[in-house]
Design a protein around this motif. Sequence first.
Motif, mmCIF file in Angstrom:
data_model
loop_
_atom_site.group_PDB
_atom_site.id
_atom_site.type_symbol
_atom_site.label_atom_id
_atom_site.label_comp_id
_atom_site.label_asym_id
_atom_site.label_seq_id
_atom_site.Cartn_x
_atom_site.Cartn_y
_atom_site.Cartn_z
ATOM 1 N N VAL A 65 0.824 -1.112 -0.089
ATOM 2 C CA VAL A 65 -0.059 -0.002 0.143
ATOM 3 C C VAL A 65 0.918 1.137 -0.067
ATOM 4 O O VAL A 65 1.945 1.354 0.807
ATOM 5 N N HIS A 66 0.480 2.188 -0.650
ATOM 6 C CA HIS A 66 1.148 3.515 -0.860
ATOM 7 C C HIS A 66 0.728 4.349 0.367
ATOM 8 O O HIS A 66 1.800 4.693 1.131
ATOM 9 N N HIS A 67 -0.413 4.724 0.181
ATOM 10 C CA HIS A 67 -0.866 5.557 1.310
ATOM 11 C C HIS A 67 -2.424 5.782 1.258
ATOM 12 O O HIS A 67 -2.985 5.062 0.374
ATOM 13 N N CYS A 68 -2.968 6.286 2.101
ATOM 14 C CA CYS A 68 -4.384 6.233 2.217
ATOM 15 C C CYS A 68 -4.535 7.873 2.742
ATOM 16 O O CYS A 68 -3.905 8.554 3.272
ATOM 17 N N SER A 69 -5.802 8.550 2.059
ATOM 18 C CA SER A 69 -5.806 9.935 2.282
ATOM 19 C C SER A 69 -7.244 10.301 2.756
ATOM 20 O O SER A 69 -8.191 9.755 2.311
ATOM 21 N N PHE A 70 -7.130 11.403 3.490
ATOM 22 C CA PHE A 70 -8.407 11.765 4.346
ATOM 23 C C PHE A 70 -8.551 13.538 3.856
ATOM 24 O O PHE A 70 -7.979 14.276 4.109
ATOM 25 N N GLU A 71 -9.839 13.639 3.843
ATOM 26 C CA GLU A 71 -10.204 15.132 3.522
ATOM 27 C C GLU A 71 -10.278 15.727 4.632
ATOM 28 O O GLU A 71 -10.926 15.361 5.774
ATOM 29 N N VAL A 72 -9.767 17.036 4.652
ATOM 30 C CA VAL A 72 -9.892 18.282 5.752
ATOM 31 C C VAL A 72 -10.597 19.397 5.074
ATOM 32 O O VAL A 72 -10.646 19.324 3.907
ATOM 33 N N HIS A 73 -10.929 20.362 5.976
ATOM 34 C CA HIS A 73 -11.766 21.519 5.644
ATOM 35 C C HIS A 73 -11.206 22.375 4.492
ATOM 36 O O HIS A 73 -11.951 22.521 3.524
ATOM 37 N N ASP A 74 -9.934 22.984 4.798
ATOM 38 C CA ASP A 74 -9.539 24.018 3.753
ATOM 39 C C ASP A 74 -7.756 24.054 4.140
ATOM 40 O O ASP A 74 -7.355 23.349 4.850
ATOM 41 N N PHE A 75 -7.519 24.783 3.613
ATOM 42 C CA PHE A 75 -5.857 24.964 3.433
ATOM 43 C C PHE A 75 -5.429 25.512 5.089
ATOM 44 O O PHE A 75 -4.470 25.165 5.442
ATOM 45 N N ASP A 76 -6.303 26.497 5.421
ATOM 46 C CA ASP A 76 -5.528 26.759 6.919
ATOM 47 C C ASP A 76 -5.826 25.761 7.926
ATOM 48 O O ASP A 76 -4.789 25.393 8.712
ATOM 49 N N THR A 77 -6.736 24.987 7.874
ATOM 50 C CA THR A 77 -6.882 23.692 8.591
ATOM 51 C C THR A 77 -5.717 22.646 8.437
ATOM 52 O O THR A 77 -5.088 22.366 9.192
ATOM 53 N N GLN A 78 -5.703 22.584 7.273
ATOM 54 C CA GLN A 78 -4.197 21.804 6.794
ATOM 55 C C GLN A 78 -2.787 22.375 7.298
ATOM 56 O O GLN A 78 -2.266 21.659 7.625
ATOM 57 N N ALA A 79 -2.598 23.602 6.984
ATOM 58 C CA ALA A 79 -1.417 24.159 7.564
ATOM 59 C C ALA A 79 -1.470 24.013 9.043
ATOM 60 O O ALA A 79 -0.209 23.613 9.582
ATOM 61 N N LEU A 80 -2.499 24.233 9.748
ATOM 62 C CA LEU A 80 -2.483 24.160 11.262
ATOM 63 C C LEU A 80 -2.244 22.675 11.675
ATOM 64 O O LEU A 80 -1.576 22.500 12.604
ATOM 65 N N GLY A 81 -2.881 21.666 10.836
ATOM 66 C CA GLY A 81 -2.457 20.266 11.334
ATOM 67 C C GLY A 81 -1.247 19.913 11.104
ATOM 68 O O GLY A 81 -0.703 18.987 11.665
ATOM 69 N N HIS A 82 -0.509 20.561 9.883
ATOM 70 C CA HIS A 82 0.787 20.238 9.612
ATOM 71 C C HIS A 82 1.608 20.682 10.796
ATOM 72 O O HIS A 82 2.753 19.998 11.051
ATOM 73 N N GLN A 83 1.542 21.815 11.372
ATOM 74 C CA GLN A 83 2.331 22.243 12.284
ATOM 75 C C GLN A 83 2.027 21.481 13.719
ATOM 76 O O GLN A 83 3.140 21.478 14.303
ATOM 77 N N TRP A 84 0.894 21.138 13.936
ATOM 78 C CA TRP A 84 0.645 20.333 15.070
ATOM 79 C C TRP A 84 1.139 19.026 15.243
ATOM 80 O O TRP A 84 2.055 18.706 16.098
ATOM 81 N N LEU A 85 1.425 18.329 14.093
ATOM 82 C CA LEU A 85 2.107 17.076 13.791
ATOM 83 C C LEU A 85 3.429 17.116 13.896
ATOM 84 O O LEU A 85 4.154 16.524 14.544
ATOM 85 N N ALA A 86 3.989 18.368 13.287
ATOM 86 C CA ALA A 86 5.348 18.640 13.267
ATOM 87 C C ALA A 86 5.886 18.671 14.681
ATOM 88 O O ALA A 86 7.139 18.232 15.289
ATOM 89 N N GLU A 87 4.981 19.323 15.659
ATOM 90 C CA GLU A 87 5.429 19.909 16.832
ATOM 91 C C GLU A 87 5.199 18.753 17.629
ATOM 92 O O GLU A 87 6.209 18.648 18.764
ATOM 93 N N LYS A 88 4.635 17.829 17.434
ATOM 94 C CA LYS A 88 4.414 16.419 18.170
ATOM 95 C C LYS A 88 5.700 15.370 17.825
ATOM 96 O O LYS A 88 5.772 14.447 18.470
ATOM 97 N N GLY A 89 6.601 15.969 16.921
ATOM 98 C CA GLY A 89 7.747 15.116 16.430
ATOM 99 C C GLY A 89 7.310 14.083 15.377
ATOM 100 O O GLY A 89 8.261 12.898 15.345
ATOM 101 N N TYR A 90 6.265 13.927 15.007
ATOM 102 C CA TYR A 90 5.934 12.892 13.698
ATOM 103 C C TYR A 90 6.812 13.289 12.490
ATOM 104 O O TYR A 90 7.203 14.412 12.417
#
Length: 391
Positions: free
Chosen positions: A301-326
């Motif tokens: 399997v290469h990946h699975c993909s999930f929809e989020v609301h908009d670009f700001d949601t995505q950027a904030l989620g990126h920041q959250w995951l990065a700060e958690k060390g993922y």
Amino acid sequence: MAAPPTDSFTEFQTNLTQTKAQSTTTNGNTVSRGPSPNRGASVPDNEAIGPESTTQQKWLTEHGIDKSKWVKLKRLNHMRYQHEDLNVITTFLKDFGVKVVKKTETERWYAGYGPDQYVYYARQGPRKFLGGVFEVDSREDLEKLVRDHADTLQTKGIEEMTTAPGGGSIVTILDPEGFPVNFVHGQSQRAPQQMPEKLVVNDESTKPRARQFQRFSPGPAAVHKLGHFGLVSAKFDVLREWYTTHFNIVPSDMLYIDLPNGGRKEVAMFAHLDLGQDLVDHHSLFLATLTPDSSIPEPHVHHCSFEVHDFDTQALGHQWLAEKGYQNVWGVGRHILGSQIFDYWWDTSKFMVEHYADGDLVNEDTAVGYGPAGHEGLAVWGPDVPQEFLH
């Protein structure tokens, strides 16, 4: 000098190219006009796809596909994986933007805020991909799957999902590569959930956001639904034929490589569910060819993909995951095929998962596009494609 307004994106590109090619001279030396500004546009599907395309019906006819023999898939339902430590993967998935809706000692179900009872299922055990799950049109479709695929049937006929939220029935079979493929029917939907508020946005000419300030709260990017998943196969042609012959799965885009003899070989397919005139996601399934330089030498399997609301949601989620060390794989950026804004991550079991926003919609009138395979065509903007994404 600004390009004149046009009704055609192709015409705009032609005008822009001609303008860039023009130059003036001073004492016989060419004087550059400088780079032209970038431009984005929402372009009609078949115009954006371009001339290297064919109609969906012609593609089906050329491949000898009889639609009357399809098992009718309604939508993509959820993903299924096996993880060694359910507590560790649960912590990641919560940070990724889903919530636990039910758990036992050996199983967990995770939901977004869409109508699905759950979008992700995890089972205790050695790391393993358990397949994507499609919802079928009727119980008769489940019965047909049991009859027609008895040699690869993994469930004991039609099994009732008595412990799963929403109930329903499931059938699991194997595709020709050995990937499990799951089909469900009779699952109830959840009560409507709270949807995120749409941002009001000011641009240079229209400013509806009067005396309203943009404010955000940090946190995970809440998942709405499962959008698609991708498989890497050593039997690409076989899998393409199997999925498109047995189910209402049809290509949105086909990617190819040029051969030394002047021919072409298709190596990847972005495919959607054919629901006639109903609009559906540009792709629910992605198939790619396993290459000799892949960092994972066997089909996977290469990946699975999930929809989020908009670009700001995505950027904030990126920041959250990065700060958690993922570990980020690739993103944030915007794809060309499908148009999604993307963000790929490794989960704690080293499975790749994606957030996406703003994906294309297609139907039976959208042409099948053809294009060359290559990492340079994967994104219009974003970080360089890492080698590990091309595994």
